[in-house]
Every structure is written in structure tokens, then in C-alpha cells.
Design a protein around this motif. Structure first.
Motif, PDB file in Angstrom:
ATOM      1  N   VAL A 106      -2.388   3.854  -2.274  1.00 33.91           N
ATOM      2  CA  VAL A 106      -1.595   2.691  -2.686  1.00 33.91           C
ATOM      3  C   VAL A 106      -1.386   2.787  -4.187  1.00 33.91           C
ATOM      4  O   VAL A 106      -2.345   2.731  -4.955  1.00 33.91           O
ATOM      5  N   GLU A 107      -0.137   2.957  -4.613  1.00 36.52           N
ATOM      6  CA  GLU A 107       0.158   3.016  -6.042  1.00 36.52           C
ATOM      7  C   GLU A 107       0.551   1.626  -6.527  1.00 36.52           C
ATOM      8  O   GLU A 107       1.407   0.969  -5.950  1.00 36.52           O
ATOM      9  N   LEU A 108      -0.092   1.182  -7.589  1.00 35.64           N
ATOM     10  CA  LEU A 108       0.139  -0.166  -8.102  1.00 35.64           C
ATOM     11  C   LEU A 108       1.135  -0.121  -9.251  1.00 35.64           C
ATOM     12  O   LEU A 108       1.121   0.797 -10.072  1.00 35.64           O
ATOM     13  N   GLU A 109       1.978  -1.149  -9.290  1.00 38.78           N
ATOM     14  CA  GLU A 109       2.962  -1.251 -10.376  1.00 38.78           C
ATOM     15  C   GLU A 109       3.106  -2.713 -10.769  1.00 38.78           C
ATOM     16  O   GLU A 109       2.639  -3.605 -10.048  1.00 38.78           O
ATOM     17  N   GLY A 110       3.772  -2.956 -11.878  1.00 41.78           N
ATOM     18  CA  GLY A 110       4.048  -4.328 -12.302  1.00 41.78           C
ATOM     19  C   GLY A 110       2.769  -5.084 -12.572  1.00 41.78           C
ATOM     20  O   GLY A 110       1.830  -4.564 -13.171  1.00 41.78           O
ATOM     21  N   GLU A 111       2.724  -6.317 -12.085  1.00 42.99           N
ATOM     22  CA  GLU A 111       1.565  -7.183 -12.343  1.00 42.99           C
ATOM     23  C   GLU A 111       0.442  -6.993 -11.334  1.00 42.99           C
ATOM     24  O   GLU A 111      -0.617  -7.591 -11.462  1.00 42.99           O
ATOM     25  N   GLY A 112       0.691  -6.172 -10.297  1.00 44.59           N
ATOM     26  CA  GLY A 112      -0.310  -6.026  -9.244  1.00 44.59           C
ATOM     27  C   GLY A 112      -0.116  -7.089  -8.184  1.00 44.59           C
ATOM     28  O   GLY A 112       0.944  -7.706  -8.107  1.00 44.59           O
ATOM     29  N   GLY A 113      -1.115  -7.338  -7.366  1.00 43.21           N
ATOM     30  CA  GLY A 113      -0.999  -8.336  -6.298  1.00 43.21           C
ATOM     31  C   GLY A 113      -1.991  -8.045  -5.195  1.00 43.21           C
ATOM     32  O   GLY A 113      -2.938  -7.295  -5.380  1.00 43.21           O
ATOM     33  N   ARG A 114      -1.718  -8.657  -4.037  1.00 45.57           N
ATOM     34  CA  ARG A 114      -2.644  -8.482  -2.910  1.00 45.57           C
ATOM     35  C   ARG A 114      -2.527  -7.067  -2.357  1.00 45.57           C
ATOM     36  O   ARG A 114      -1.433  -6.512  -2.272  1.00 45.57           O
ATOM     37  N   LEU A 115      -3.653  -6.489  -1.999  1.00 46.94           N
ATOM     38  CA  LEU A 115      -3.678  -5.115  -1.497  1.00 46.94           C
ATOM     39  C   LEU A 115      -3.841  -5.148   0.017  1.00 46.94           C
ATOM     40  O   LEU A 115      -4.731  -5.838   0.510  1.00 46.94           O
ATOM     41  N   GLU A 116      -2.989  -4.434   0.720  1.00 45.37           N
ATOM     42  CA  GLU A 116      -3.115  -4.399   2.174  1.00 45.37           C
ATOM     43  C   GLU A 116      -4.096  -3.306   2.563  1.00 45.37           C
ATOM     44  O   GLU A 116      -3.895  -2.138   2.242  1.00 45.37           O
ATOM     45  N   LEU A 117      -5.158  -3.682   3.270  1.00 45.22           N
ATOM     46  CA  LEU A 117      -6.126  -2.709   3.754  1.00 45.22           C
ATOM     47  C   LEU A 117      -5.927  -2.523   5.257  1.00 45.22           C
ATOM     48  O   LEU A 117      -5.395  -3.402   5.922  1.00 45.22           O
ATOM     49  N   PRO A 118      -6.359  -1.389   5.807  1.00 45.92           N
ATOM     50  CA  PRO A 118      -6.281  -1.218   7.257  1.00 45.92           C
ATOM     51  C   PRO A 118      -7.035  -2.346   7.961  1.00 45.92           C
ATOM     52  O   PRO A 118      -7.966  -2.921   7.382  1.00 45.92           O
ATOM     53  N   ALA A 119      -6.641  -2.634   9.218  1.00 40.23           N
ATOM     54  CA  ALA A 119      -7.135  -3.830   9.909  1.00 40.23           C
ATOM     55  C   ALA A 119      -8.647  -3.973   9.854  1.00 40.23           C
ATOM     56  O   ALA A 119      -9.161  -5.030   9.491  1.00 40.23           O
ATOM     57  N   ASP A 120      -9.392  -2.925  10.173  1.00 37.98           N
ATOM     58  CA  ASP A 120     -10.842  -3.123  10.261  1.00 37.98           C
ATOM     59  C   ASP A 120     -11.450  -3.369   8.884  1.00 37.98           C
ATOM     60  O   ASP A 120     -12.393  -4.133   8.730  1.00 37.98           O
ATOM     61  N   ALA A 121     -10.886  -2.732   7.846  1.00 36.23           N
ATOM     62  CA  ALA A 121     -11.393  -2.962   6.487  1.00 36.23           C
ATOM     63  C   ALA A 121     -11.007  -4.353   6.002  1.00 36.23           C
ATOM     64  O   ALA A 121     -11.797  -5.044   5.357  1.00 36.23           O
TER      65      ALA A 121
END
Ligand SMILES: [Zn+2]
Length: 346
Positions: free
Chosen positions: A141-156
Motif C-alpha cells: 500500500v503506497e501512501l500519498e497526500g495526507e494519508g487516511g484509513r488503511l484497508e487490511l485483508p479481512a482477517d487482519a
């Protein structure tokens, strides 16, 4: 590997069941607390945020995987690696760690987050034959701008919520906030039984806050029998950065704010010139953010961490100088008053 391995499948349902029964606390384990280069006492930047049965790694400086083994952490339970920025003392351990996961034959996806450029960096290493990750599925997952919520795989994602925020450093840098998911409030069993909910599956539904249909045809809203929502404990991780608004927002109400404190306050100018903060500045951020505990880390080899923490204690009431392998237990306060707590655990 020092723990029993976890099956690679572990789907969402199983993980959901695990979450409901698991303890509602986090443990923070500093794996490297030095700035710039490792010393005999302090490794390069790395910190584990550990829940029951799963953990995430914030930064992966050189030596992080050995430090994780020493801390008794199982790589099969690692859900994500969150890299703040691509300076070597925060990144150089990652190729080695990924190679180990490849050798172990891991099939469960691993999320690796970091600023833009991290994917091409890892691809270049893979092309040169330096990674050796085999069939390890990497979700970059490459982050840009101000960032935000990170989507993790379902079990994580069932265990952890992760957010990022852009900090102020010499290169693009993101701090992270790792939380356990909130849970429904405690069930008032007596009240539910008195309202006619039979013990068994229906009571379990009510405990989850769902609306149920009783045998006599009445509908009952489960949420009416629950206490206030139990907030999941949270850990904010802000390094490397000069003092900035984003660090305050990242740490807002966090039970533990991990903030860099590269220098003592007398060298504030040098700290800023190099994109860093002092312990006193970190304490001001923690105070403004109402963070429960301030865990100072990223100490220049030229400073005494305890002295930096002492300076910070004049500003914030609960300051801990991070030491490698010295874990802290993190719990969120009960919905009723009381303060959040973080207990030192040697
Ligand atoms: Zn840096």
C-alpha cells in the motif's frame, strides 16, 4: 520461531470468534529505539504492536527480525508492516524480514504500507535477487497526500484498525495509528432475561446488539440491553518528524503516543534542521493530544534517553523512555471515568 504456528487459512469467521474471546488489550514492544544507526544497547527503529494472536510492525530497521525473535513474536502472526519513511534506519531490515517469510513458505498475505516509492524499491531488490520471497503474497500500500484509513485483508482487519497521517520530515513520511476494534458494551443479562429473551442463541444475538424476534413474536432491540461501547485501545506512532499538527491529530486521545525525541531540548535547532523533535516538544504534542502515555524513542546515540524523558516530564505527567525489549501493556479506559493505562512490563 518460538511460538506455535498459526494455520495459513484462519478465515474471517474464525478470526471473528477469536476476537470476541480474546483479551481487549494491546502490548507495545520497542524492538529498536536508536536514531540513525544501531548501538549495542539500541537497535534501529522498529516497534511491535501486539494483540492476542496477531501483531503489526511499525518500521523495520536493521536487526528488527532478530529483535522480534528475541521478544518471542511469531512471524506467522504478523499481519502488517507499516514503514514510516524510506530512510535506511527505518527500512533496511525489511528485505531481510521478507526473505525470512519467503523461506518459511508463508502463503497468508502480508500488508506492507509505506510512502510512495516503496513498491518500486522492493521490486528493484526482487529483480536483483535480493528478496527471495518465493510465493509470499505481498499487498503493498503506497501512501500519498495526507494519508487516511488503511484497508487490511479481512482477517487482519478484524483485529486492527490502522490509519496513517503525513508527518513533517525531510522525505515523505507517515505516522500510523493502530487500534483494536471497538466492541459492543457489556450485556445486562438480568434485564434481557426479564424482558423475555431466552438463554441460548437469541441471548447471544442480543449480546452483539442485534434486533431479535422473540418466540412470542415481539421484536427487541439488543442494543438497549448493552452498556456503552467499549473503545479499543490505540497506539499512535509518530516518527520521524518535527513537531507538527498532524502528530497531534494522530495522537488525539491515544492510549499511548510513541513519538520520536532524537535530541535533548538544548539542541532543538539541530533537531529541526534535521527534521526531528526534542523530548520536550514530543511532550507538548502528547499534552495537546490528551494522549494517555508518551513513549519516547528514536534517541540519537549522543543522548541519554532517560535525561530526555526527564525533561519531557516537566510537560506531560506520564512519560516513558523506550528501551529495546521493554514492553508496555495498553488498555483503554472503561466507558466510566478512569484514565487509560499503560503498564511497564520488563
Ligand atoms: Zn528519517
Amino acid at each position: 520461531m518460538s511460538e506455535s504456528p498459526e494455520g495459513p487459512s484462519g478465515g474471517a469467521t474464525e478470526a471473528q470468534a477469536r476476537m470476541r474471546t480474546s483479551s481487549f488489550r494491546l502490548r507495545v514492544v520497542p524492538l529498536g529505539t536508536s536514531a540513525g544507526r544501531p548501538t549495542l544497547a539500541r537497535g534501529a527503529s522498529a516497534l511491535a504492536v501486539v494483540a492476542e494472536g496477531a501483531w503489526v510492525l511499525c518500521d523495520c530497521g536493521e536487526g528488527a527480525q532478530v529483535a522480534a525473535l528475541r521478544a518471542g513474536l511469531s512471524f506467522s502472526r504478523l499481519d502488517a508492516v507499516l514503514i514510516t519513511h524510506l530512510h535506511g534506519d527505518h527500512f533496511n531490515g525489511l528485505p531481510g524480514l521478507l526473505g525470512t517469510l519467503g523461506l518459511e513458505g508463508r502463503e497468508r498475505p502480508l500488508t506492507v504500507a509505506g510512502p510512495r516509492g516503496i513498491a518500486s524499491l522492493l521490486e528493484a531488490l526482487a529483480r536483483a535477487g535480493s528478496l527471495g520471497i518465493g510465493g509470499l503474497p505481498l499487498l503493498i500500500v503506497e501512501l500519498e497526500g495526507e494519508g487516511g484509513r488503511l484497508e487490511l485483508p479481512a482477517d487482519a482487519a478484524i483485529s486492527f484498525g490502522v490509519e496513517s497521517r503525513a508527518l513533517t520530515h525531510r522525505v515523505p513520511t507517515f505516522g500510523y495509528r493502530v487500534s483494536l476494534r471497538d466492541r459492543p458494551g457489556t450485556l445486562d443479562v438480568e434485564a434481557a432475561l426479564a424482558a423475555g429473551v431466552p438463554r441460548g442463541p437469541l441471548l447471544a444475538e442480543v449480546k452483539e446488539g442485534r434486533t431479535v424476534m422473540l418466540p412470542d413474536g415481539r421484536r427487541l432491540e439488543g442494543s438497549k440491553f448493552l452498556g456503552p461501547v467499549r473503545r479499543g485501545p490505540s497506539v499512535a506512532y509518530a516518527l520521524d518528524t518535527t513537531p507538527c499538527r498532524a502528530a497531534v491529530e494522530l495522537g488525539r486521545g491515544a492510549d499511548v503516543l510513541v513519538h520520536e525525541s532524537t535530541y535533548e531540548h538544548a539542541r532543538a535547532e539541530l533537531a529541526h534542521a534535521r527534521g526531528h523533535s526534542t523530548g520536550v516538544e514530543a511532550a507538548r504534542i502528547a499534552l495537546e493530544a490528551s494522549a494517555g502515555t508518551l513513549l519516547l524513542t528514536h534517541f540519537s546515540p549522543s543522548v541519554d534517553g532517560e535525561r530526555v524523558a526527564d525533561e519531557a516530564r516537566s510537560i506531560h505527567g506520564r512519560v516513558v523512555a523506550a528501551a529495546d525489549q521493554q514492553g508496555l501493556e495498553v488498555t483503554a479506559p472503561d466507558p466510566a471515568p478512569a484514565a487509560s493505562s499503560a503498564e511497564l512490563r520488563p
